[in-house]
Write a protein that holds these residues in place. Structure first.
Motif, short mmCIF file in Angstrom:
data_model
loop_
_atom_site.label_atom_id
_atom_site.label_comp_id
_atom_site.label_asym_id
_atom_site.label_seq_id
_atom_site.Cartn_x
_atom_site.Cartn_y
_atom_site.Cartn_z
N PHE A 286 25.12 -12.04 -35.13
CA PHE A 286 26.46 -12.18 -34.54
C PHE A 286 26.53 -13.48 -33.73
CE2 PHE A 286 24.03 -9.65 -31.52
CZ PHE A 286 24.29 -10.29 -30.32
N LEU B 246 21.40 -7.04 -27.41
CA LEU B 246 22.24 -6.63 -28.54
C LEU B 246 21.68 -7.14 -29.86
CD1 LEU B 246 25.81 -7.14 -27.05
CD2 LEU B 246 24.56 -5.00 -27.37
N PHE C 239 19.57 -4.87 -31.92
CA PHE C 239 20.27 -3.82 -32.68
C PHE C 239 21.02 -4.39 -33.87
CE2 PHE C 239 20.12 -2.20 -28.31
CZ PHE C 239 19.47 -1.00 -28.53
N LYS C 240 21.58 -5.58 -33.71
CA LYS C 240 22.40 -6.20 -34.75
C LYS C 240 22.18 -7.70 -34.70
CE LYS C 240 26.06 -6.68 -37.53
NZ LYS C 240 25.81 -6.71 -38.92
N SER C 241 21.61 -8.25 -35.73
CA SER C 241 21.35 -9.68 -35.73
C SER C 241 22.49 -10.44 -36.41
CB SER C 241 20.03 -9.97 -36.45
OG SER C 241 20.12 -9.57 -37.80
#
Length: 72
Positions: free
Chosen positions: A27, A20, A23-25
């Motif tokens: 978090f 994940l 795709f999106k750093s």
């Protein structure tokens, strides 16, 4: 925020977080497990300093852990 089990069929929580993250750093992640810490250590899934919640847990424990992670 991602809340995931440590040990799952096909992919562990660390692998899920890394996937994940592509795709999106940025978090935050809370790992949870009903396994004992020695079983988790054998799977080399959790790095030192990660946020962890032992199962079973209450809704109050979950809320407190989420607050703790968001505040860090």
């Amino acid at each position: 925020m991602l809340i995931t089990d440590v040990i799952m069929p096909g992919m562990n929580g660390k692998e899920l977080t890394e996937t994940l993250g592509s795709f999106k750093s940025g978090f935050r992640t809370i790992f949870m497990s009903g396994y004992t810490s020695d079983v988790i250590a054998q799977h080399d899934v959790l790095d030192e300093g990660v946020h962890f919640l032992q199962k079973p847990f209450s809704i109050q424990s979950l809320a407190a852990k989420v607050r703790e992670v968001l505040d860090t």
